[in-house]
Design a protein around this motif. Structure first.
Motif, PDB file in Angstrom:
ATOM      1  N   TYR A  33       0.637  -1.361   0.033  1.00  0.00           N
ATOM      2  CA  TYR A  33       0.101  -0.107   0.083  1.00  0.00           C
ATOM      3  C   TYR A  33       0.865   1.474   0.587  1.00  0.00           C
ATOM      4  N   GLU A  34       1.983   0.751   0.972  1.00  0.00           N
ATOM      5  CA  GLU A  34       2.580   2.631   0.489  1.00  0.00           C
ATOM      6  C   GLU A  34       3.156   3.277  -0.715  1.00  0.00           C
ATOM      7  N   GLN A  37       0.580   3.902  -2.736  1.00  0.00           N
ATOM      8  CA  GLN A  37       0.188   5.493  -2.702  1.00  0.00           C
ATOM      9  C   GLN A  37       0.862   6.277  -2.985  1.00  0.00           C
ATOM     10  N   GLU A  41      -0.139   9.009  -5.943  1.00  0.00           N
ATOM     11  CA  GLU A  41       0.033  10.356  -5.878  1.00  0.00           C
ATOM     12  C   GLU A  41       0.208  10.978  -6.758  1.00  0.00           C
ATOM     13  N   TYR A  56      -8.540   4.829  -4.894  1.00  0.00           N
ATOM     14  CA  TYR A  56      -7.645   3.704  -4.560  1.00  0.00           C
ATOM     15  C   TYR A  56      -6.548   4.795  -3.180  1.00  0.00           C
ATOM     16  N   LEU A  57      -6.429   5.949  -2.810  1.00  0.00           N
ATOM     17  CA  LEU A  57      -5.687   6.443  -2.629  1.00  0.00           C
ATOM     18  C   LEU A  57      -6.800   7.275  -0.879  1.00  0.00           C
ATOM     19  N   ILE A  60      -6.280   3.215   0.789  1.00  0.00           N
ATOM     20  CA  ILE A  60      -5.365   3.056   1.371  1.00  0.00           C
ATOM     21  C   ILE A  60      -5.108   3.842   2.342  1.00  0.00           C
ATOM     22  N   ALA A  61      -5.695   5.565   2.362  1.00  0.00           N
ATOM     23  CA  ALA A  61      -6.040   5.771   3.338  1.00  0.00           C
ATOM     24  C   ALA A  61      -6.022   5.192   5.224  1.00  0.00           C
ATOM     25  N   TYR A  73     -10.812  12.019   0.226  1.00  0.00           N
ATOM     26  CA  TYR A  73     -10.635  11.854  -0.998  1.00  0.00           C
ATOM     27  C   TYR A  73     -12.110  11.232  -1.144  1.00  0.00           C
TER      28      TYR A  73
END
Length: 220
Positions: A33-34, A37, A41, A56-57, A60-61, A73
């Motif tokens: 995920y990192e 991201q 982004e 997706y962002l 992930i958050a 988002y």
């Protein structure tokens, strides 16, 4: 001729952008995920209205329990496409999680918007199962003085039953279990298992027996 030349110049940019998006999706599916991201982004900087990348962002958050980020988002998604039920569902979900971790007074001020978001998801998509599940859980867990209601929870459980018998039985089982009507909960979970929910229904029944009824699941 100039128009054709412009399209040829634009084509490599579009191809690279698509490649970046697919890279982000692959990383997301792999649970990285990192890294995903960072890719999304950068992608959104160049494509600020790309719904899927923004979603997706948000996901992930949410996974990282960064509720404020996720709220931003999903709110943007609602603005870009107000006809999409899932955006309201996800927005209500992360807002609810933020409310759960906030102090009581702040949480009370957020509950109304959480409910409205799930209700809006159902209005936009009358077959939305997850939003009804969320409302069932909200209405049984909230104290009556701040909007909790067993009758409303049952209403949404009955709607689930019409859309999906398994979800109907499981949600009703949750209601019965929450209000400590354990034999009734047992019956509902058994109905869910008979309707095809051998894994989830079986686990809920096993947890009920172990934690509330001091019984064990009978083996066939």
């Amino acid at each position: 001729m100039k128009k054709i030349t412009f399209l040829f110049l634009l084509l490599p940019i579009l191809i690279f952008a698509q490649a970046d998006f697919e890279k982000g999706e692959k990383l997301f599916r792999e649970g990285k995920y990192e890294q995903a991201q960072i890719v999304f982004e950068n992608f959104v900087k160049e494509n600020p209205s790309n719904l899927k990348a923004i979603e997706y962002l948000g996901d992930i958050a949410g996974h990282n329990k960064s509720w404020d980020k996720a709220i931003v988002y999903y709110k943007k998604l609602k603005q870009l496409k107000p006809s999409e039920a899932n955006y309201y569902y996800k927005y209500g979900g992360v807002l609810g999680m933020k409310a759960k971790e906030a102090n009581k007074f702040k949480a009370l001020g957020m509950i109304g918007e959480v409910k409205e978001s799930f209700e809006k998801a159902i209005t936009l998509n009358p077959k939305h199962i997850e939003a009804r599940w969320a409302l069932v859980m909200i209405y049984i867990q909230l104290p009556g003085i701040v909007g909790g209601s067993e009758s409303k929870a049952i209403k949404y459980s009955n709607e689930l039953l019409k859309l999906s018998p398994v979800d109907g039985y499981l949600s009703r089982g949750q209601i019965e279990e929450y209000f400590e009507r354990y034999p009734s909960a047992e019956t509902q979970y058994k109905k869910a298992i008979a309707a095809g929910s051998t894994k989830t229904g079986g686990q809920m029944l096993a947890n009920l027996y172990k934690n509330k009824m001091n019984k064990s699941v009978k083996k066939n």
